[in-house]
Motif scaffolding. Structure first.
Motif, PDB file in Angstrom:
ATOM      1  N   GLU A 110     -10.071 -13.025  24.257  1.00  0.00           N
ATOM      2  CA  GLU A 110     -11.439 -13.341  23.826  1.00  0.00           C
ATOM      3  C   GLU A 110     -11.633 -14.851  23.732  1.00  0.00           C
ATOM      4  N   ARG A 111     -10.625 -15.547  23.224  1.00  0.00           N
ATOM      5  CA  ARG A 111     -10.745 -17.010  23.130  1.00  0.00           C
ATOM      6  C   ARG A 111     -10.776 -17.648  24.513  1.00  0.00           C
ATOM      7  N   PHE A 112      -9.965 -17.111  25.443  1.00  0.00           N
ATOM      8  CA  PHE A 112      -9.931 -17.651  26.813  1.00  0.00           C
ATOM      9  C   PHE A 112     -11.313 -17.528  27.458  1.00  0.00           C
ATOM     10  N   PRO A 133     -11.654 -37.562  16.727  1.00  0.00           N
ATOM     11  CA  PRO A 133     -11.676 -36.097  16.766  1.00  0.00           C
ATOM     12  C   PRO A 133     -11.162 -35.599  18.111  1.00  0.00           C
ATOM     13  N   ARG A 134     -10.759 -34.324  18.160  1.00  0.00           N
ATOM     14  CA  ARG A 134     -10.461 -33.723  19.464  1.00  0.00           C
ATOM     15  C   ARG A 134     -11.796 -33.365  20.108  1.00  0.00           C
ATOM     16  N   PRO A 135     -12.045 -33.824  21.331  1.00  0.00           N
ATOM     17  CA  PRO A 135     -13.328 -33.485  21.962  1.00  0.00           C
ATOM     18  C   PRO A 135     -13.450 -31.974  22.139  1.00  0.00           C
ATOM     19  N   VAL A 176     -12.948 -25.473  22.239  1.00  0.00           N
ATOM     20  CA  VAL A 176     -12.475 -25.122  23.587  1.00  0.00           C
ATOM     21  C   VAL A 176     -10.996 -25.459  23.722  1.00  0.00           C
ATOM     22  N   LYS A 177     -10.202 -24.536  24.276  1.00  0.00           N
ATOM     23  CA  LYS A 177      -8.801 -24.852  24.576  1.00  0.00           C
ATOM     24  C   LYS A 177      -8.770 -25.414  25.996  1.00  0.00           C
ATOM     25  N   THR A 178      -8.844 -26.729  26.098  1.00  0.00           N
ATOM     26  CA  THR A 178      -8.906 -27.366  27.418  1.00  0.00           C
ATOM     27  C   THR A 178      -7.504 -27.783  27.867  1.00  0.00           C
ATOM     28  N   ASP A 211      -6.867 -30.696  28.796  1.00  0.00           N
ATOM     29  CA  ASP A 211      -6.811 -32.157  28.647  1.00  0.00           C
ATOM     30  C   ASP A 211      -6.052 -32.574  27.380  1.00  0.00           C
ATOM     31  N   TYR A 212      -4.823 -33.032  27.556  1.00  0.00           N
ATOM     32  CA  TYR A 212      -4.016 -33.526  26.441  1.00  0.00           C
ATOM     33  C   TYR A 212      -3.696 -35.004  26.615  1.00  0.00           C
ATOM     34  N   LEU A 213      -4.606 -35.718  27.294  1.00  0.00           N
ATOM     35  CA  LEU A 213      -4.314 -37.124  27.599  1.00  0.00           C
ATOM     36  C   LEU A 213      -4.243 -37.984  26.339  1.00  0.00           C
ATOM     37  N   ALA A 223      -3.768 -30.493  14.896  1.00  0.00           N
ATOM     38  CA  ALA A 223      -2.819 -31.258  15.706  1.00  0.00           C
ATOM     39  C   ALA A 223      -3.119 -31.012  17.181  1.00  0.00           C
ATOM     40  N   ALA A 224      -2.387 -31.686  18.064  1.00  0.00           N
ATOM     41  CA  ALA A 224      -2.692 -31.626  19.496  1.00  0.00           C
ATOM     42  C   ALA A 224      -2.718 -30.196  20.014  1.00  0.00           C
ATOM     43  N   SER A 225      -1.787 -29.355  19.546  1.00  0.00           N
ATOM     44  CA  SER A 225      -1.787 -27.969  20.005  1.00  0.00           C
ATOM     45  C   SER A 225      -1.398 -27.001  18.885  1.00  0.00           C
ATOM     46  N   SER A 226      -1.761 -27.362  17.655  1.00  0.00           N
ATOM     47  CA  SER A 226      -1.446 -26.508  16.505  1.00  0.00           C
ATOM     48  C   SER A 226      -2.528 -26.651  15.454  1.00  0.00           C
ATOM     49  N   SER A 227      -2.696 -25.612  14.645  1.00  0.00           N
ATOM     50  CA  SER A 227      -3.514 -25.781  13.443  1.00  0.00           C
ATOM     51  C   SER A 227      -2.616 -26.336  12.340  1.00  0.00           C
ATOM     52  N   SER A 229     -10.172 -22.093  17.264  1.00  0.00           N
ATOM     53  CA  SER A 229      -9.892 -20.837  16.577  1.00  0.00           C
ATOM     54  C   SER A 229      -8.463 -20.408  16.919  1.00  0.00           C
ATOM     55  N   SER A 230      -7.511 -21.010  16.227  1.00  0.00           N
ATOM     56  CA  SER A 230      -6.095 -20.698  16.452  1.00  0.00           C
ATOM     57  C   SER A 230      -5.801 -19.297  15.948  1.00  0.00           C
ATOM     58  N   ILE A 231      -5.166 -18.500  16.786  1.00  0.00           N
ATOM     59  CA  ILE A 231      -4.861 -17.118  16.405  1.00  0.00           C
ATOM     60  C   ILE A 231      -3.817 -17.116  15.281  1.00  0.00           C
ATOM     61  N   THR A 232      -2.841 -18.019  15.375  1.00  0.00           N
ATOM     62  CA  THR A 232      -1.802 -18.075  14.343  1.00  0.00           C
ATOM     63  C   THR A 232      -2.394 -18.497  13.002  1.00  0.00           C
ATOM     64  N   ARG A 233      -3.363 -19.435  13.044  1.00  0.00           N
ATOM     65  CA  ARG A 233      -4.068 -19.839  11.822  1.00  0.00           C
ATOM     66  C   ARG A 233      -4.653 -18.605  11.139  1.00  0.00           C
ATOM     67  N   SER A 247       1.132 -22.284  15.212  1.00  0.00           N
ATOM     68  CA  SER A 247       0.715 -22.001  16.592  1.00  0.00           C
ATOM     69  C   SER A 247       1.572 -20.860  17.131  1.00  0.00           C
ATOM     70  N   SER A 248       1.122 -20.292  18.236  1.00  0.00           N
ATOM     71  CA  SER A 248       1.821 -19.128  18.797  1.00  0.00           C
ATOM     72  C   SER A 248       3.293 -19.424  19.044  1.00  0.00           C
ATOM     73  N   MET A 249       3.614 -20.591  19.577  1.00  0.00           N
ATOM     74  CA  MET A 249       4.998 -20.895  19.911  1.00  0.00           C
ATOM     75  C   MET A 249       5.776 -21.452  18.721  1.00  0.00           C
TER      76      MET A 249
HETATM   77  C1  LIG Z   1      -3.361 -23.830  21.310  1.00  0.00           C
HETATM   78  C2  LIG Z   1      -3.858 -24.640  20.166  1.00  0.00           C
HETATM   79  C3  LIG Z   1      -3.683 -24.240  18.827  1.00  0.00           C
HETATM   80  C4  LIG Z   1      -2.858 -23.032  18.445  1.00  0.00           C
HETATM   81  O1  LIG Z   1      -3.503 -21.850  18.746  1.00  0.00           O
HETATM   82  P1  LIG Z   1      -2.724 -20.461  18.566  1.00  0.00           P
HETATM   83  O2  LIG Z   1      -3.715 -19.459  19.045  1.00  0.00           O
HETATM   84  O3  LIG Z   1      -2.395 -20.298  17.146  1.00  0.00           O
HETATM   85  O4  LIG Z   1      -1.498 -20.533  19.422  1.00  0.00           O
HETATM   86  C5  LIG Z   1      -4.256 -25.004  17.829  1.00  0.00           C
HETATM   87  N1  LIG Z   1      -4.969 -26.127  18.107  1.00  0.00           N
HETATM   88  C6  LIG Z   1      -5.142 -26.557  19.377  1.00  0.00           C
HETATM   89  C7  LIG Z   1      -5.914 -27.791  19.623  1.00  0.00           C
HETATM   90  C8  LIG Z   1      -4.599 -25.832  20.458  1.00  0.00           C
HETATM   91  O5  LIG Z   1      -4.758 -26.268  21.713  1.00  0.00           O
END
Ligand SMILES: *Cc1c(COP(=O)(O)O)cnc(C)c1O
Length: 289
Positions: free
Chosen positions: A63-65, A149-151, A155-157, A159-161, A187-191, A210-214, A248-250
């Protein structure tokens, strides 16, 4: 070959990619150089993993994708049920019985029509899950605060530049932390969570992905009787916080012991993160599909 390269090469040799209707070894999967992901960094993705070879929270990730795609005006070439089927089949095609990291991508394709992307490309990576070093959990990690801020935070983009440039090769920083106007968002890829006097604080969905792990951590924490506040904490509040952790998921639940030059609490991983990580692992089954 360096040790890291050797390892990476082994991981790649075990991985596969779904692209254009078939599953191919990852090394054989290619995108044309005309794709706007390559030319302009335009694309969205998602990232999920298996436990016991069953995908964790597959539906929320799908759904998030699709929500990410819609927000950037890309129409995926298939529906959610079809992608679900492709993901299940990809997992079953992975050799061995190890856990699988699944990452669907939708790239801009070759045409930008006034900010819409009428022919995006879809592919899905299937790779072995690589665990983080145990020391990350035993000793905690350090984050690098960024003042912006993260632009497009919803959106899970791809772009991690910005976080990558900011880190610039400094291995002491595990991940960048977006702190616009002194507010701790994500954080860059985590809540990100703070534990302040027994209250768990994390930024609201109006400010972060909307982090699923959050969501899973919030559910488990509420069930365990924690008080929870969904508000954006300020950097000054770090002085009052006993603990901080990433979700985060990982990473699942990973303790943070330093942000920039500021130690969190006593600078050691604490009982709240440890407890929530244990609850997460004990309850994984509830979110398997
Ligand atoms: C992927 C990501 C997360 C973590 O999301 P999960 O669904 O918990 O894995 C959090 N913040 C950002 C900016 C992300 O890209």
């Amino acid at each position: 070959m360096t040790e890291t390269n050797q390892f990476l090469s082994e991981v790649i040799s075990m991985s596969i990619c779904y692209l254009n209707g078939s599953y191919v070894p990852l090394r054989e999967a290619c995108l044309p150089v005309t794709d706007l992901a390559i030319q302009r960094g335009i694309g969205v993705f998602d990232s999920l993993r298996t436990y016991g070879r069953r995908p964790f929270a597959l539906t929320p990730h799908l759904e998030r994708f699709f929500a990410s795609a819609e927000q950037v005006h890309m129409a995926p070439p298939l529906g959610m049920d079809e992608l679900r089927r492709i993901i299940r089949e990809g997992i079953s095609r992975m050799d061995g019985d190890g856990e699988v990291l699944v990452r669907p991508y939708l790239t801009g394709g070759d045409e930008n029509r006034n900010g819409t992307f009428p022919s995006p490309r879809l592919f899905v990576l299937f790779e072995p899950v690589r665990r983080f070093d145990d020391r990350c959990y035993q000793e905690g990690v350090t984050l690098l605060p960024l003042p912006q801020p993260r632009p497009h935070p919803s959106v899970k983009t791809i772009d991690y530049l910005a976080p990558s440039v900011a880190k610039g090769g400094r291995a002491e920083f595990f991940e960048a932390l977006y702190c616009p106007d002194g507010e701790i968002t994500e954080a860059a890829s985590s809540s990100v969570f703070l534990a302040i006097e027994g209250v768990l604080v994390t930024a609201p969905l109006s400010r972060v992905l909307s982090s699923i792990t959050r969501q899973v951590v919030l559910t488990l924490a509420r069930e365990a009787g924690f008080s929870v506040e969904e508000r954006t904490p300020r950097l000054e509040e770090l002085r009052l916080a006993q603990e901080c952790f990433l979700a985060s998921s990982m990473k699942e639940v990973m303790p943070v012991v330093r942000i920039g030059n500021t130690l969190v609490g006593n600078g050691r991983p604490g009982p709240v993160a440890r407890h929530l990580h244990r609850l997460f692992l004990q309850n994984v089954e509830r979110w398997l599909e």
